[in-house]
Every structure is written in structure tokens, then in C-alpha cells.
Scaffold this motif. Structure first.
Motif, PDB file in Angstrom:
ATOM      1  N   SER A 839       0.728  -1.335  -0.552  1.00 45.90           N
ATOM      2  CA  SER A 839      -0.193  -0.025   0.445  1.00 45.90           C
ATOM      3  C   SER A 839       1.088   1.189  -0.039  1.00 45.90           C
ATOM      4  CB  SER A 839      -0.973  -0.214   1.521  1.00 45.90           C
ATOM      5  OG  SER A 839      -0.150   0.169   2.595  1.00 45.90           O
ATOM      6  N   PHE A 840       1.792   0.790   0.796  1.00 46.48           N
ATOM      7  CA  PHE A 840       3.518   2.260   0.359  1.00 46.48           C
ATOM      8  C   PHE A 840       3.489   2.281  -0.415  1.00 46.48           C
ATOM      9  CE2 PHE A 840       7.189   3.841   1.056  1.00 46.48           C
ATOM     10  CZ  PHE A 840       6.887   5.410   1.680  1.00 46.48           C
ATOM     11  N   THR A 841       4.064   1.449  -1.746  1.00 49.98           N
ATOM     12  CA  THR A 841       4.970   1.457  -2.273  1.00 49.98           C
ATOM     13  C   THR A 841       4.130   1.594  -4.041  1.00 49.98           C
ATOM     14  OG1 THR A 841       4.487  -0.340  -3.048  1.00 49.98           O
ATOM     15  CG2 THR A 841       6.997   0.478  -2.030  1.00 49.98           C
ATOM     16  N   GLN A 842       3.011   1.602  -4.227  1.00 46.50           N
ATOM     17  CA  GLN A 842       1.915   1.194  -4.888  1.00 46.50           C
ATOM     18  C   GLN A 842       1.162   3.108  -5.598  1.00 46.50           C
ATOM     19  OE1 GLN A 842       2.889  -1.644  -6.995  1.00 46.50           O
ATOM     20  NE2 GLN A 842       0.808  -1.454  -7.645  1.00 46.50           N
ATOM     21  N   PRO A 843       0.832   3.547  -4.191  1.00 46.20           N
ATOM     22  CA  PRO A 843       0.959   5.221  -4.788  1.00 46.20           C
ATOM     23  C   PRO A 843       1.762   5.567  -5.638  1.00 46.20           C
ATOM     24  CG  PRO A 843      -0.460   4.877  -3.048  1.00 46.20           C
ATOM     25  CD  PRO A 843       0.604   3.476  -3.404  1.00 46.20           C
ATOM     26  N   ARG A 844       3.077   5.727  -4.979  1.00 49.49           N
ATOM     27  CA  ARG A 844       4.535   6.025  -5.291  1.00 49.49           C
ATOM     28  C   ARG A 844       4.672   5.856  -6.819  1.00 49.49           C
ATOM     29  NH1 ARG A 844       3.506   6.250  -0.212  1.00 49.49           N
ATOM     30  NH2 ARG A 844       4.055   8.326   1.386  1.00 49.49           N
ATOM     31  N   LEU A 845       4.818   4.500  -7.060  1.00 51.99           N
ATOM     32  CA  LEU A 845       5.029   3.998  -7.925  1.00 51.99           C
ATOM     33  C   LEU A 845       4.211   4.884  -9.261  1.00 51.99           C
ATOM     34  CD1 LEU A 845       6.003   0.111  -7.376  1.00 51.99           C
ATOM     35  CD2 LEU A 845       7.214   2.984  -8.124  1.00 51.99           C
ATOM     36  N   GLY A 846       2.935   4.658  -9.006  1.00 51.08           N
ATOM     37  CA  GLY A 846       1.799   5.081  -9.686  1.00 51.08           C
ATOM     38  C   GLY A 846       2.041   6.031 -10.513  1.00 51.08           C
ATOM     39  N   GLU A 847       2.387   6.871  -9.612  1.00 49.74           N
ATOM     40  CA  GLU A 847       2.514   8.437  -9.887  1.00 49.74           C
ATOM     41  C   GLU A 847       3.886   8.958 -10.065  1.00 49.74           C
ATOM     42  OE1 GLU A 847       2.196  12.546  -9.353  1.00 49.74           O
ATOM     43  OE2 GLU A 847       0.939  11.293  -9.233  1.00 49.74           O
ATOM     44  N   ARG A 848       4.507   8.336 -10.016  1.00 53.91           N
ATOM     45  CA  ARG A 848       6.304   8.503 -10.812  1.00 53.91           C
ATOM     46  C   ARG A 848       5.926   7.550 -12.193  1.00 53.91           C
ATOM     47  NH1 ARG A 848      10.132  10.006  -8.192  1.00 53.91           N
ATOM     48  NH2 ARG A 848      10.816   9.452  -6.307  1.00 53.91           N
ATOM     49  N   VAL A 849       4.802   6.124 -12.693  1.00 52.97           N
ATOM     50  CA  VAL A 849       4.521   6.172 -14.062  1.00 52.97           C
ATOM     51  C   VAL A 849       4.130   6.612 -14.806  1.00 52.97           C
ATOM     52  CG1 VAL A 849       3.497   4.301 -14.753  1.00 52.97           C
ATOM     53  CG2 VAL A 849       4.330   3.668 -13.250  1.00 52.97           C
ATOM     54  N   ARG A 850       3.977   8.070 -14.160  1.00 55.23           N
ATOM     55  CA  ARG A 850       2.794   9.087 -14.961  1.00 55.23           C
ATOM     56  C   ARG A 850       3.592  10.194 -15.218  1.00 55.23           C
ATOM     57  NH1 ARG A 850       0.633  13.957 -14.025  1.00 55.23           N
ATOM     58  NH2 ARG A 850       1.051  13.658 -10.826  1.00 55.23           N
ATOM     59  N   LEU A 851       4.407  10.224 -14.269  1.00 52.49           N
ATOM     60  CA  LEU A 851       5.857  11.950 -14.371  1.00 52.49           C
ATOM     61  C   LEU A 851       7.106  10.532 -15.149  1.00 52.49           C
ATOM     62  CD1 LEU A 851       6.095  13.182 -11.084  1.00 52.49           C
ATOM     63  CD2 LEU A 851       3.860  13.952 -13.039  1.00 52.49           C
ATOM     64  N   CYS A 852       6.840   9.154 -15.800  1.00 52.69           N
ATOM     65  CA  CYS A 852       7.894   8.761 -16.864  1.00 52.69           C
ATOM     66  C   CYS A 852       8.073   9.563 -17.553  1.00 52.69           C
ATOM     67  CB  CYS A 852       7.660   6.947 -16.188  1.00 52.69           C
ATOM     68  SG  CYS A 852       9.263   6.594 -16.687  1.00 52.69           S
TER      69      CYS A 852
END
Length: 912
Positions: A839-852
Motif C-alpha cells: 500500500s505504501f509503494t503502489q501510489p508512489r510508483l503510480g505517480e512516478r509512472v505518470r511522470l515517467c
């Protein structure tokens, strides 16, 4: 070719017997078999020794060659010696080669020469031994008269061979005139050898004929060599001499000397050269005009020369000659031809231009310029429109003031007299001019005078004219210190007719400084302001005022009133150079130069002195020494310090007028004045500032710029460090995971679950995406422990070869990252379960996917990693995407074969 003789045999009978024997042997031999010839032991050159039947051996042979150069083989098989031969042995052989060059077929005949030992019996008892002193088979001189009248056939000569006494000889000829062009011109009787000519011959077409005569036996035997026979055609004088041109055109100058070459004619004759038929004589048979006879012709060369000096183009400009050329050296029976010759007389300047009148009278109004007043005409007998005819006019007398000029009209050759400077009736009412005329070309005649002259009288007509400002510049003298209102005689104009100034008014047109006024009626000058001779507008002590003079009819003239300002000693000498530099190491003084704007009588010699200033030590520090009348030397005393000093100097002229000038003296540590770096302060004499050089200023600016760059870098670094998040270090993977670039199977592995995805770490993305593998890089092995939350402390391992162990914590517990050097990185106990980690890593990874894959403009960034294409089932590695969340669960069997230390990591990757 020469006939076969018997000079080399011991006797004539022996020769005949030898010939008979050879004939018998020749008849008996077979084709291409060995041929035996019996010959004496001694053979002379060019001697016939026998015959070989070549046709029976090889009929189509067209090339015959003897292997022995001492023997020559003719086409009919006759064998001749080429050199004198002495047979030293009983036998001698040589080979005759027969060849057909077309089909390359060859045959040979062997010839055997046997020395004769017996004398053959006589064929006829009555035959006698022949002894001859002269051969008849030899070239005989022969000629044919050109254009012979016959009768034809015309007998020329008889050709005979000595061998006719032994054989039946047939005669024949070949060559030009027989079987070549002209065909059938000559023929020979076969049995007698009589040579005939069948028709007339033109020598100019055929100079000679070279024939070849042959003597052969009825069976084709050739006892004689071919005989060259030259038949020469005797020339007949049947061609007229012909001039090279139908009409000759020459030119000669008039008045030329006797014997001057006019030209040369030439004729040709086709008859035989160097005979009377081509020996030509030239002559003049007629001249027009006939009298006087002025030309002669050389009889041999055809050169025409002048025989008189009376050639005058103005009398006769052209002569026509009828000339003749005759062969036979000009004898009366020679053939002759005539031609025409035109001789043009070239004009020379032997006639002067002559005025049609000796005197001319004309008139002109005064004050007129650029006006034509007279045209004069001349006559010239020379050729029109040439330099010998065109006239140049000049004024010889009466034009001392330059009022007139005379030019030539190029169309009419007339002289045009013009006024170029105004005439004054009051000064001169009549002018007398003497004019002359010459040609453009130099005169070459015999007249003593080379110029014809005429007189022109010019009457000047009076004209009512305006006032005359004469002289145009008038001067008055006024002292420069004259008080305002000083009056002086001014400008005067006058009426040229009455020589009076009454009725003329004056007006000032230009007064640069506005110093004076002019009286309208008298033209006198009154000072309006104080005059200054040293003003900038004054040149050479004169002040110019422009004056306009007007008469009662409104006619005007303009003049200049020059006011000479008499100098007054009202200026003291001054020093123009107010600042001097003394380079103390190399000099101890400076030169002071003074000037005085007044006249020299109020100027030098100057007296220089130091002006005393209260509470100053001027005399103690400085000393003046006079150099000349206008300069002095300023020297320092008592070793002053570097700096700037103000020195008052008084300069006095010869009449006592003086002026004090403050001179700024800079004492500097320099070699030249340009090296002085002391900043000059106008406020005080002793304040000294330091002037920085250009390199020092540049160094300071660069240092300041470098300092600003360092400060800017520090500020930017500090602000960037403050903004980094502390919860999870984004560069943790980059610092500890090794990116493997090997492409061998099994080195790169991608572990993927629905809850956590791993990919190759890029330089621009700082997500937790990594490549899981053996971790071998260089000499060390690195692994990373993945944690959630808490605080991590990493201590760098220093030295070569590092080995880190990567462990995954699930919940509590503490793990250490050991270094090969004993260094430890302690990781805080994991307090979160896998669900919390997810639950901690998924939102942050999603944000980075969007900004990647986006930049600031929400477009694909330059470092955007494109999604890899699907590689198909059976691949050990699954599909790889940039920070992909959902992956296939297949293809993870390789995790079962990992080493024990990677199993914990595999379990973490497999768990959702």
C-alpha cells in the motif's frame, strides 16, 4: 643492269662452250631438284653464270631469295654474281628459296657450282673468238623536242645488246609513256631495238621520262640487266611571261628625291628555267600624263623608281603606267605581255594656310565675355581634311591681358575669335591683334616663313554700366584697443564713366563678429565693439568685411574691406602645456615652453620665474633655468616624493607684460611618460592615488566572477539537499544495485508480481525498479536489502572488492549490510507487513509512472523508455515495461533455482 660480258674469261671460245653446257644442263634438270652449274674458278661481279627454271618448280612463287649474298636470282631464273668470286674448292652450293606470300607455301632449289676443268667443243668450226672494247648495252642520251611536228612515229634511237651475237634477242620497254600515263607515247621495235615517239609532248606537263629497257631471248632468258633509259623533253618557247597581278597599285610621296623606290612588279614564265625562254626583261612603254617623265623601271628586277623630283600632288595626284615584260632576254622575237600600274602621289605639307584677307575689323561691347566676334578664313592647297590641311590659329600680339582666344572650327577650318575676359571701354577703346595660322602637320616646304599672318582691329563699344568696386579688396588700419565708436575711412566704389563716387550707397553684407558699422553714403567704418586681434576669426591680423555698393539705378558691385588690426601688447606670455611628467628614475627636470599671441615686437625674449605662494616651499623644491628666449627648464630639488605638485610660473615678455600659469608637475616612478600610473588629482598637489593597470583590473574582475560562481553553486546544492524526501531514499537502488549489460541467457532476470514490479534502473527514473541477478560487477558482489519505512543508515565501504548481502525483511527484525572491509549498514527493523509495503509503494510508483514519460509540457520526455514488445511464451524473461504494474505470472520458474541468499528476495517478489 649490264649485259653479260666476257672480260673475265681466258678466252671467248671457252665462254661460249660454258654457256652451251649450262643451257643443256638447265634443260635436262627437273623442277625443284638440284641444279648443277659449271663455272670457271674466277667469276667477275655482275656476271651471268646460268639459269634455273623456276616456273616448273613453283609457278605461283612471288618471292625469290638466295641464301648466298654473292649471287642474285632474277624472276626468269637468271643467276648473276653480285661480287667477284674465286672458287677455292671444286664445288660450291647455295639454295634458292621460292615462296608464295599469299598462301605461305615455300619450295627450295639447291644449286651446285662445279669448277670447270675442260673446254667445250666448238659448236661451229667457223665461229671466231669475239673481243670487244666497248659495250653497247648502256644508257644513251636521248631527247625529244617539245611540241615536235613529226613525222610520227618519230625515231629517237636504237638500243642494242652485245648478247645479240650469241642469242636471238627481243627488246622491250616499260615505264611512264609506255604502260603508264601517258600511255603509248613511246614504243620499241622488238627485233631491231629502234625507239620511237608517237605524238607531240608538252614539256610543261612532262619534263622527262624514265623508261626501263629489257633484252630477252625467245624462251624468256634475260642475258642483260634491265637498262634505265631517260628521255628528256627539249623546251620550246611556247609560254608567254605573265604578270602576277593585272593592275599594280603603288604610292609615293610628292617632292621625293630622285631614285626613290616606288614598287616592284613581277612576272612568271612556265618554260624551262635558266634558259633564254625564261630570261625576262621589264620596261615602261607608256606614262599618263606623259610629260614630264618621272618614273623608270629596272629591266631585270622590275623595280620602279622616280627619275625626277617634280612630283607635285597639287599638279598631278596620280600616274598611270603601261608596263611590259618580254622573254628571250628582251629580244624582238621574244614573247611579251603587258600590264597596268597606278601610282598615287601622297600629299605632304608643302603648302601653308593663307588668310583670304590681310586685315580684319570687328567690334564688341565692353564687359561681354564668351562671345564670338569674328571668323577668319584660310586657303590651303594640301589634301582636304588631313593634318596637312587643317589649320591651327594663334594670337601673336595684342592679347597681353588675355581678353581674347581664337580656335579652329573643325567643320569649316575657319578661325573663330572670341572674348573670354571683359573689356573696359574706359581703359581702352580699341585693340589691335596679330593672328597667325599653321597646319597641324609640320611644314616641309621650301618657304622661308612657316606662318601666314593677318591683322584684326577690335573696337570696344561703351556700355552704361554700374558702379565698379576697384580694387576689389581695400584695407584700413585700426588698433585693436581702439575705443568703441572709432571712425576710419572705409570702402570706396566709383562710376567707371565719370570716375566719381557720388550717388553710390554702401551696405554691409558680412561682418563675422559684428564689430563695425558702415556709413551708407560715404562707406566709412565705425567700430561697434572692442576689437581683438587675437580672436579666433582673425587670420594674419586682418578682419574682413564684405561690402555691397549700389548706384542710383540699382546696379551693384561687391568688394571686401580688410581691417588691419594693429597689435597692442595686451597679452602676457602663457604656458600652453599645463601639465608635465618627470620620470624620477631617468630624469630630473621638464621643459617649459611659453607663447605670446601678440606680435613678435611684443613677444620674446621671455623671462621665467617662480611665483611665491604663502606657506609653501616652492623655492625649496623647484628651480627654473632658462634654455632660450621662449623656453626654460624646471628641475626638482631635495628629492621630492612621488606624486603631483602645482608649481606657479610667471612669464614676462620683452615689454614687461606678464602672466602666471599654474603648472601641474607629476613626479612619477616610470621610464617614459606613458608608463606613469599616478592618478592626477586636480584638488591638491600632494594627494596621490594609485592607478591600476589594465591587467590588474582584469584579474580583479575575474576573481570576483569566480567567487560568485562558487557561492551560487553552494546555494544551489544546499537548497537541493533540503528538498529531498526522507521517507524512502530514491537513489538506494542506484547506489547498490548493479546494472548488468551482458546479454547471455540467465544473467538478467526480471521478477514480477502483481504487487511489486522491477525493471532496469534508468538515469532519469528514481523508482524502486531494479534488475535482479547475480550482482557480480568487477571484483565484488553487491546485493541490496529492500525495506519499508524506518530510517536507514549506510556507510560506504572503502577499498577494493566490496560484498553486500541483500536480505528482505518481512515485519520486525534487524538486518545488517556487511562490507568486505567490515563496515556495516544498519537497517532499522521492518515494522510493516507486506500489505503495508504494497500500500505504501503502489501510489508512489503510480505517480512516478505518470511522470515517467512526461516533461513540463505534459509531452513525452526525451528520456522516456518505450515499452518492449512481447517476446512470446517460452522466454525465460517476461515482458518488460517502464515501471509496469501488471505482469504475466508465468516465466518465474527460475526463481526456484536461485542461491539460498536470494530465496528471501524471491519470496518477497512472489508474494502479493
Amino acid at each position: 643492269m649490264a649485259a653479260a660480258g666476257h672480260a673475265g674469261f681466258p678466252g671467248g671460245a671457252l665462254c661460249r662452250q660454258l654457256l652451251l653446257t649450262l643451257a643443256i644442263l638447265t634443260a635436262a634438270c627437273d623442277a625443284c631438284k638440284t641444279v648443277t652449274l659449271h663455272v670457271p674458278s674466277k667469276l667477275d661481279a655482275e656476271k651471268f653464270i646460268g639459269r634455273v627454271n623456276l616456273k616448273e618448280c613453283f609457278k605461283s612463287a612471288n618471292a625469290i631469295h638466295s641464301s648466298d649474298p654473292d649471287f642474285q636470282i632474277l624472276e626468269d631464273g637468271s643467276v648473276y654474281t653480285t661480287n667477284a668470286i674465286l672458287l677455292s674448292s671444286e664445288k660450291r652450293t647455295f639454295t634458292i628459296s621460292l615462296a608464295n606470300t599469299e598462301n605461305q607455301e615455300e619450295k627450295t632449289v639447291l644449286v651446285l657450282l662445279e669448277r670447270q676443268t675442260k673446254v667445250l667443243k666448238k659448236r661451229h668450226s667457223q665461229e671466231k673468238v669475239l673481243r670487244r672494247s666497248k659495250r653497247r648495252w648502256a644508257p644513251i642520251p636521248c631527247s625529244v623536242p617539245e611540241n615536235s611536228l613529226g613525222p610520227f612515229p618519230l625515231f629517237l634511237q636504237q638500243i642494242q645488246s652485245d648478247t645479240a651475237q650469241n642469242y636471238t634477242i627481243y627488246y622491250s620497254i616499260r615505264g611512264p609513256g609506255v604502260d603508264r600515263e601517258p600511255l603509248n607515247l613511246f614504243y620499241v621495235e622488238r627485233d631491231t631495238g629502234n625507239l620511237f615517239c608517237t605524238r607531240p609532248v608538252d614539256r610543261e606537263q612532262y619534263e622527262s621520262f624514265e623508261l626501263v629497257a629489257f633484252a630477252t631471248t625467245p624462251d624468256g632468258y634475260t642475258p642483260e640487266l634491265p637498262l634505265p633509259l631517260v628521255i628528256r623533253i627539249e623546251d620550246e618557247n611556247d609560254n608567254y611571261p605573265i604578270f602576277t597581278e593585272t593592275t599594280y597599285i603603288f604610292a609615293v610621296s610628292e617632292n621625293c628625291r630622285i631614285g626613290t623606290t616606288v614598287g616592284q612588279v613581277c612576272a612568271t614564265d612556265k618554260d624551262e628555267p635558266d634558259t633564254l625562254h625564261t630570261r625576262l626583261k621589264y620596261s615602261i612603254i607608256e606614262q599618263l600624263p606623259a610629260s614630264p617623265v618621272v618614273f623608270s623601271m629596272h629591266p631585270t628586277t622590275g623595280v620602279i623608281t622616280t627619275s625626277s623630283s617634280q612630283l607635285d600632288r597639287e599638279v598631278f595626284d596620280k600616274y598611270q603606267l603601261k608596263i611590259k615584260v618580254q622573254d628571250m632576254d628582251g629580244q624582238y622575237f621574244g614573247l611579251q605581255t603587258t600590264s597596268a600600274c597606278v601610282i598615287n602621289i601622297v600629299d605632304v605639307n608643302d603648302n601653308l594656310p593663307t588668310f583670304t584677307r590681310s586685315s580684319y575689323v570687328t567690334s564688341v561691347e565692353e564687359n561681354r565675355i564668351d562671345v564670338e566676334i569674328l571668323r577668319v578664313t584660310v586657303e590651303d592647297k594640301d589634301l582636304i581634311n588631313t593634318a596637312n590641311w587643317r589649320a591651327n590659329f594663334t594670337i601673336l600680339k595684342g592679347n597681353e591681358n588675355g581678353n581674347f582666344k581664337i580656335v579652329t572650327d573643325p567643320k569649316t577650318n575657319e578661325g573663330v575669335l572670341c572674348v573670354v575676359k571683359p573689356l573696359n571701354y574706359e581703359e581702352k577703346q580699341q585693340v589691335t591683334l596679330q593672328i597667325g595660322a599653321v597646319n597641324e602637320a609640320p611644314y616641309s616646304g621650301s618657304s622661308r616663313s612657316a606662318m601666314n599672318t593677318a591683322t584684326v582691329t577690335v573696337n570696344v563699344q561703351n556700355q552704361d554700366e554700374g558702379p565698379e568696386c576697384s580694387p576689389a579688396v581695400q584695407t584700413v588700419r585700426i588698433k585693436e584697443n581702439a575705443p568703441v565708436g572709432t571712425q576710419s575711412s572705409g570702402y570706396k566704389a566709383y562710376d567707371p564713366d565719370t570716375r566719381s563716387s557720388s550717388g553710390i550707397r554702401y551696405k554691409k553684407l558680412n561682418d563675422p563678429q559684428g564689430w563695425v558699422t558702415i556709413n551708407e553714403n560715404s562707406g566709412s567704418v565705425t567700430t561697434f565693439r572692442s576689437l581683438d586681434r587675437e580672436a579666433e576669426t582673425i587670420r594674419n591680423g586682418m578682419y574682413n568685411v564684405t561690402v555691397l555698393a549700389t548706384d542710383k539705378d540699382g546696379r551693384t558691385c561687391t568688394g571686401i574691406l580688410g581691417i588691419i588690426l594693429e597689435d597692442v601688447n595686451d597679452n602676457g606670455p602663457s604656458i600652453p602645456k599645463r601639465q608635465v611628467i618627470i620620470c624620477k628614475p631617468v630624469m630630473s627636470s621638464a621643459e617649459i615652453v611659453a607663447v605670446d599671441p601678440d606680435e613678435p615686437i611684443h613677444g620674446p625674449p621671455f623671462d621665467f620665474s617662480l611665483e611665491q605662494v604663502p606657506n609653501s616651499d616652492i623655492y625649496r623644491m623647484w628651480r627654473l633655468t632658462k634654455i632660450n628666449d621662449t623656453a626654460a627648464r624646471l628641475s626638482y630639488q631635495n628629492d621630492p616624493q612621488f606624486g603631483q605638485y602645482t608649481v606657479p610660473i610667471r612669464v614676462t615678455d620683452r615689454l614687461g607684460q606678464s602672466l602666471v600659469t599654474q603648472v601641474n608637475v607629476v613626479v612619477c616612478d616610470c621610464v617614459t611618460e606613458n608608463d606613469c600610473n599616478l592618478r592626477i588629482s586636480p584638488q591638491t598637489g600632494n594627494n596621490r592615488g594609485i592607478m591600476l593597470g589594465k591587467w590588474a583590473i582584469l584579474a580583479i574582475l575575474l576573481g570576483i566572477a569566480l567567487l560568485f560562481c562558487i557561492l551560487f553553486t553552494l546555494v544551489c546544492g544546499a537548497s537541493g539537499a533540503a528538498k529531498k524526501p526522507k521517507v524512502f531514499p530514491d537513489d538506494l537502488a542506484q547506489q547498490n544495485l548493479i546494472v548488468s549489460n551482458t546479454e547471455a541467457p540467465g544473467d538478467d532476470r526480471v521478477c514480477s508480481t502483481n504487487g511489486f514490479s522491477a525493471h532496469t534502473v534508468g538515469s532519469s527514473a528514481q523508482g524502486i525498479c531494479g534488475t535482479m541477478g547475480s550482482g557480480v560487477k568487477g571484483r565484488g558482489q553487491e546485493t541490496i536489502e529492500m525495506v519499508k519505512g524506518g530510517h536507514q543508515t549506510l556507510e560506504s565501504c572503502r577499498g577494493a572488492g566490496q560484498h553486500h548481502t541483500l536480505e528482505s525483511c518481512k515485519g520486525g527484525g534487524q538486518h545488517t549490510l556487511d562490507s568486505c572491509r567490515g563496515g556495516q549498514v544498519e537497517v532499522e527493523n521492518c515494522k510493516y507487513a507486506h500489505s503495508e509495503w504494497y500500500s505504501f509503494t503502489q501510489p508512489r510508483l503510480g505517480e512516478r509512472v505518470r511522470l515517467c514519460d512526461q516533461d513540463t509540457n505534459h509531452t513525452h520526455a526525451q528520456d522516456y523508455v518505450l515499452t518492449y514488445n512481447y517476446e512470446g511464451r517460452g522466454s525465460t524473461a517476461g515482458s518488460v515495461g517502464c515501471c509496469s504494474e501488471r505482469q504475466e505470472e508465468d516465466g518465474l520458474d527460475f526463481l526456484d533455482h536461485l542461491e539460498p541468499k536470494f530465496r528471501t528476495l524471491a519470496e518477497t517478489c512472489m508474494k502479493r
